[in-house]
Design an enzyme around this catalytic site. Structure first.
Site, short mmCIF file in Angstrom:
data_model
loop_
_atom_site.label_atom_id
_atom_site.label_comp_id
_atom_site.label_asym_id
_atom_site.label_seq_id
_atom_site.Cartn_x
_atom_site.Cartn_y
_atom_site.Cartn_z
N LYS A 38 0.85 -1.31 0.14
CA LYS A 38 0.07 -0.01 0.01
C LYS A 38 0.69 1.04 0.07
CE LYS A 38 -4.14 -1.06 2.56
NZ LYS A 38 -4.89 -0.67 3.95
N CYS A 267 -19.28 0.53 7.67
CA CYS A 267 -19.47 1.16 8.68
C CYS A 267 -20.78 0.89 9.49
CB CYS A 267 -19.35 2.67 8.36
SG CYS A 267 -17.76 3.31 8.08
C1 UDX Z 1 -21.45 5.94 6.31
C2 UDX Z 1 -22.14 7.18 7.02
O1 UDX Z 1 -22.79 8.16 6.09
C3 UDX Z 1 -20.58 7.97 7.31
O2 UDX Z 1 -21.07 9.19 7.79
C4 UDX Z 1 -19.76 7.31 8.30
O3 UDX Z 1 -18.39 8.20 8.48
C5 UDX Z 1 -19.21 6.08 7.49
O4 UDX Z 1 -20.56 5.32 7.21
P1 UDX Z 1 -20.94 5.08 4.00
O5 UDX Z 1 -20.66 3.72 4.63
O6 UDX Z 1 -19.87 5.39 3.13
O7 UDX Z 1 -21.10 6.19 4.99
O8 UDX Z 1 -22.31 4.84 3.16
P2 UDX Z 1 -23.57 5.77 3.07
O9 UDX Z 1 -23.86 6.67 2.02
O10 UDX Z 1 -24.17 6.13 4.53
O11 UDX Z 1 -24.61 4.68 2.99
C6 UDX Z 1 -24.71 3.57 3.64
C7 UDX Z 1 -25.55 2.29 3.16
O12 UDX Z 1 -26.96 2.76 3.42
C8 UDX Z 1 -25.56 1.93 1.67
O13 UDX Z 1 -25.71 0.61 1.70
C9 UDX Z 1 -26.65 2.84 1.14
O14 UDX Z 1 -26.95 1.96 -0.22
C10 UDX Z 1 -27.87 2.54 2.23
N1 UDX Z 1 -28.66 3.64 2.19
C11 UDX Z 1 -28.56 5.12 2.22
C12 UDX Z 1 -30.08 3.39 1.79
O15 UDX Z 1 -30.32 1.93 1.57
N2 UDX Z 1 -31.07 4.18 1.65
C13 UDX Z 1 -30.86 5.47 2.22
O16 UDX Z 1 -31.87 6.50 1.90
C14 UDX Z 1 -29.49 5.81 2.17
#
Ligand code: UDX
Length: 440
Positions: A38, A267
């Site tokens: 990396k 996350c």
């Molecule tokens: C998340 C948090 O948003 C972020 O603040 C934190 O630091 C890390 O975790 P991330 O995992 O990158 O970020 O994705 P995010 O955009 O939050 O989406 C998470 C999941 O929820 C995805 O699988 C997405 O498809 C799903 N999702 C999101 C839904 O099913 N419906 C929604 O309305 C929004």
């Protein structure tokens, strides 16, 4: 005071983005990782994962001479005034708890090289109480002892928007134990604070909690609308219209209210489990027991999507040819950690279907994790002769497919829209049987 020199320990999504952005903001930055490959790739100007906008910034930062990467902790100790810990805290195998071994080993490896007053800043998502424990560990191992301070600065970046979220965050949280630590963080984040991001100053425990509380809230909001989708399924109501109507209530808001296949990624799923686990350890499990339900609703989306595909396939998946569009846990990412899409593809295959998966960015990761699935090199390649097409990740590329062109290559015009991302009117007009959970 001259600008503090910054080290960033851990060069995954969080660390690499943080290191690159800090260098672009003008700080001297040293990125540290135990993985030589990396470090080599980053030093050569290659971002080891898909993140829009980041490769350009890495090249810019390297060219400025402000950024480099190493595997050497002694070098990090000599270099840094502020050390950010950005290593992963995945779910522990066989448990809901967070696996803290990477955080502990980062602190243990760094501490013996700290021989002057420095600030160590945790960014990783950890169970509440971890920072207090790490402070003791750090001071016991560091030659500078009590002069070393620990602060917590949780990170809220979303994959796909990592650069934007790092340079223009909604808020900064500084969990600190002294004015000096607070001043150091203010200096490091000055360019961001000047642009208007609000700062919340807290103690260490509150800072640790903000992150899991935020992710729990977001996960709960998604599972809430998906629970409403289940009610719609039983009553013939339309969750899409329901969500739209709710979204105009400014107290509720429309973000994270998209129904469908639910949440995945590195996350949300593991954070809500680790939070529930930690609360149980603290004897207050009841306070967040609802998170188990949030998780259960979310998991149900995956099996319900499989059921819907089975229904469209005529009641049995045995031998059915299924085109699975999407593998990443969300669009604009190649991350497949706890990806709902691949979980559905796996379940379809285990039920006897012949599944062909296509994703614009995550194929390589998917192939490594699920070598037994079949992979296609384009949407149309995946869809060729399919009995059912199922949309699992809402990439723009999939949203923009012409339903007539897609219809030309499939065996049967049947589509399950797992993400409520396609236009049912256009699909039905092109002769498709269109189905989505929670929509009549
Ligand atoms: C998340 C948090 O948003 C972020 O603040 C934190 O630091 C890390 O975790 P991330 O995992 O990158 O970020 O994705 P995010 O955009 O939050 O989406 C998470 C999941 O929820 C995805 O699988 C997405 O498809 C799903 N999702 C999101 C839904 O099913 N419906 C929604 O309305 C929004």
């Amino acid at each position: 005071m001259s600008a503090p020199k910054i080290t960033v320990i851990g060069t995954g999504y969080l660390g690499a983005t943080h290191a690159i952005c800090m260098a672009v903001l003008g700080f001297d930055v040293l990125g540290v990782d135990v993985a030589q490959d990396k470090v080599d790739r980053l030093n050569a100007g290659q971002v080891p994962f898909f993140e829009p906008g980041l490769p350009e910034l890495l090249v810019k930062a390297l060219e400025s001479g402000k950024l480099r990467f190493t595997t050497d902790y002694a070098e990090a100790g000599a270099f840094g005034d502020v050390h950010f810990v950005c290593v992963g805290t995945p779910q522990l195998a066989g448990s809901n708890a967070a696996d803290l071994r990477y955080v502990e080993s980062a602190v243990t490896a760094l501490a013996p090289h700290l021989d002057r007053r420095v600030l160590v800043v945790g960014k990783s998502t950890v169970p509440v109480g971890t920072a207090a424990r790490l402070t003791g560990l750090l001071r016991a191992l560091a030659p500078a002892g009590e002069q070393v301070e620990l602060a917590w600065n949780p990170e809220f970046l979303r994959e796909g928007f990592a650069v934007e979220d790092t340079l223009r965050p909604d808020r900064l949280v500084f969990g600190v134990e002294s004015q000096w630590a607070q001043d150091q963080l203010h200096t490091v984040f000055a360019p961001i604070i000047e642009q208007g991001s609000p700062v919340v100053i807290t103690d260490l425990s509150t800072a640790e909690l903000v992150k899991v509380a935020a992710n729990s809230f977001l996960a709960t909001k998604i599972s809430y609308i998906n629970a409403m989708a289940e009610v719609c399924e039983a009553t013939g109501a339309d969750v899409h219209q329901l969500a739209e109507a709710l979204s105009y209530d400014s107290r509720i808001g429309g973000r994270f209210l998209r129904p469908g296949l639910g949440f995945g990624g590195g996350c949300l799923p593991k954070d809500i489990r680790a939070f529930a686990h930690r609360a149980e350890e603290l004897g207050i499990g009841q306070a967040v027991a609802f998170l188990h339900e949030v998780d259960a609703i979310n998991r149900r989306r995956r099996s319900r999507t499989v059921d819907l595909v089975r229904e469209l396939a005529g009641g049995s998946l045995r031998g059915a040819r299924i085109a699975a569009l999407g593998a990443a846990f969300k669009p604009n990412s190649d991350d497949i950690r706890d990806a709902p899409a691949l979980d559905v593809a796996r379940m379809l295959q285990e039920s006897g279907a012949k599944v062909r998966v296509y994703d614009p960015e995550a194929l390589e990761n998917a192939r490594r994790a699920y070598p037994n699935l079949e992979y296609a090199h384009s949407t149309l390649d995946a869809a060729r002769d399919a009995d059912v097409v199922v949309l699992l990740t809402e990439w723009t590329e999939f949203r923009e497919i012409d339903p007539a062109a897609l219809g030309d290559v499939v065996a049967q015009r049947k589509v399950v829209d797992g993400r409520h991302a396609l236009d049912p009117v256009a699909y039905r007009a092109a002769g498709w049987e269109y189905r989505a959970l929670g929509r009549p």
